[in-house]
Enzyme design. Structure first.
Site, short mmCIF file in Angstrom:
data_model
loop_
_atom_site.label_atom_id
_atom_site.label_comp_id
_atom_site.label_asym_id
_atom_site.label_seq_id
_atom_site.Cartn_x
_atom_site.Cartn_y
_atom_site.Cartn_z
CE LYS A 1 64.99 69.07 42.97
NZ LYS A 1 66.29 68.59 42.43
CG ASP B 1 68.05 65.79 47.40
OD1 ASP B 1 67.64 64.74 47.95
OD2 ASP B 1 68.58 65.82 46.29
CE LYS C 1 71.69 65.42 47.20
NZ LYS C 1 72.00 65.28 45.77
CG ASP D 1 67.59 69.97 45.18
OD1 ASP D 1 67.98 70.39 44.08
OD2 ASP D 1 67.30 68.78 45.39
CG ASP E 1 70.62 62.30 45.11
OD1 ASP E 1 69.89 63.17 45.64
OD2 ASP E 1 71.79 62.51 44.78
CD GLU F 1 65.59 64.89 44.83
OE1 GLU F 1 65.65 66.11 44.63
OE2 GLU F 1 66.55 64.12 44.61
NE ARG G 1 65.57 62.74 37.61
CZ ARG G 1 66.76 62.47 37.03
NH1 ARG G 1 66.86 61.51 36.14
NH2 ARG G 1 67.83 63.16 37.37
#
Length: 472
Positions: free
Chosen positions: A234, A239, A246, A257, A316, A318, A320
């Site tokens: 990933k 993010d 968030k 991230d 959020d 995202e 996956r």
């Protein structure tokens, strides 16, 4: 920090300081002084005795972690002085059996990141001398550990880089640089490729960013490879949470991230430098999840590369979505895979469940998961298994699509995220796949052990340890 090997008699080796690792102060030459200073031979205890030019550092047991922490602590003490050289006796005893931990602990513990400091400290040219009986006996360990530590520090550098100057195309360009340095292949695809190949989940996550999403594919293909391994990372270079924004304090540190993708890139570099006899592919989805008029939305239904439909309930969740398409791409493009591992700072739930220092390992094959945990522990990383179950599997069902991107329950979030990814693993690969949730150990807001503030390079050492263990 330079590390060198010397086979002379220890007393004849010249150095400014001696580093002495002890697990008890009895029978040491400076026992009285240490007792007077109330020194305790425990992890992270360290003292410099300028008069005798010795650094004493404690360790509690002979494990990799304890030894690595001890030498890292000693190195930090050395760095705080003007001394240029220090020696340590590895000619006999327990320390001679822990060379890997000593080398990696020293190199990882001496790491600093000051790219954004206006006034940088002058880099000291210091040397750590390992005095051994037989140089040949540890040369291989020395060379391998130098590569591994360098790879970890490369991952740390990437993770610590800010989103303003580390966005998807920069990540892709760095992957190309690493590939050139390691002599491996690297292909990069933009959003036109994602659209043509129906990678709509990944494409949607990056839609609102001014930075184009990039699919990175690094390949190491030695002759007569014994196995074929695929690593998927990933690479969320930042993010914001998207429209499911968030809170402000949760948005700080979200440069982390991309840690899964950084680990994959650094590992591919190390695998090639080590010349491991396995074909290894690294797939990274480099994306920025931002807010804008074209942002994907809660209530959207996305169609992934394998045709599965995903109801978006939270933008959020995202990572996956990016991994889903990357996993599909890997299985479509690469045949006869022996193992497929993915790495992601995927869920805060994993941090809540197992703490800040531990990776959550998920998958369908119990033996494979346990072997992965064992590799992590042998490499100096912490990991534990989180098991799937039929009841949590039901919580990601959707009334309007095949699955939802978050569960209908707030509990077991790390596991339900892993179960979501399981939907994008082909039947023939179910028992070959492991999901590593590195949300806890990938980034720390306080130093721990031989890890400084910031990125830790989580995932690199345990993956290399697993791969090296395949030949045993």
């Amino acid at each position: 920090m330079k590390i060198s090997i010397n086979t002379k008699n220890y007393k004849k080796v010249k150095a400014d300081l001696e580093i002495i690792l002890i697990n008890e102060i009895e029978d040491t030459k400076d026992e009285e002084v240490l007792e007077a200073l109330d020194f305790k031979a425990v992890d992270e205890a360290c003292i410099l005795l300028p008069e005798s030019k010795k650094i004493y550092v404690g360790f509690e047991d002979d494990t990799y972690d304890s030894i690595a922490i001890a030498i890292a602590t000693a190195v930090k003490k050395l760095q705080s002085t003007k001394y240029k050289t220090a020696k340590i006796d590895l000619s006999s005893g327990a320390l001679s059996e822990n060379v890997k931990a000593l080398i990696e602990g020293a190199l990882l513990g001496s790491y600093t990141f000051d790219r954004y400091k206006s006034e940088k400290k002058e880099k000291k040219k210091q040397e750590l001398i390992f005095v051994v009986e037989d140089e040949a006996s540890i040369n291989e360990v020395l060379n391998d550990s130098k590569v591994i530590a360098k790879a970890v520090n490369k991952a740390r550098d990437m993770v610590n880089s800010t989103p303003q100057d580390f966005y998807p195309i920069v990540m892709a360009d760095l992957a190309k640089e690493l590939a050139v340095d390691a002599g491996i292949d690297c292909k990069v695809y933009g959003e036109n490729f994602l659209e043509k190949n129906h990678m709509n989940a990944m494409l949607s996550v990056g839609r609102a960013s001014v930075h184009e999403s990039q699919l990175i594919h690094m390949s190491y293909k030695p002759k007569n490879a014994k196995k074929k391994i695929v690593l998927v990372g990933k690479g969320l270079t930042y993010d914001s949470g998207g429209l499911s924004l968030k809170p402000a304090d949760f948005m700080v540190t979200m440069k982390l991230d991309k840690a899964g993708g950084c680990a994959v890139m650094a590992t591919l570099w190390a695998v090639a430098k080590l010349g491991l006899p396995y074909e290894v592919h690294g797939i990274v989805g480099a994306v920025e999840n931002m807010v804008g008029g074209d942002a994907y939305k809660p209530d959207d239904v996305l169609v992934a590369k394998n045709g599965k439909t995903i109801e978006v309930r939270n933008t959020d969740a995202e990572g996956r979505l990016v991994l889903a398409d990357c996993l599909c791409y890997a299985q479509d493009e690469i045949e006869d895979i022996d193992y497929i591992f993915d790495y992601a700072t995927l869920t805060g739930a994993c941090v809540v469940g197992v703490g800040e220092y531990t990776t959550g390992i998920m998958g369908n094959d119990d033996i494979l998961k346990r072997n992965a945990v064992l590799s992590a522990l042998k490499s100096g990383e912490y990991a534990t298994t989180l098991d799937f179950n039929r009841y949590l599997r039901k919580t990601i069902k959707s009334e309007v699509a095949d699955i939802c991107n978050i569960a209908s329950t707030r509990y077991g979030g790390a596991i339900t995220a892993g179960i979501f990814l399981d939907n994008f693993i082909c039947e023939e690969n179910k028992d070959k796949w492991i999901h590593f949730d590195i949300a806890g150990p990938a980034y720390a807001q306080k130093s721990w052990g031989y890890n400084p503030y910031g990125g830790s390079g989580a995932g690199v050492r345990m993956t290399i340890e697993f791969l090296k263990g395949l030949g045993k």
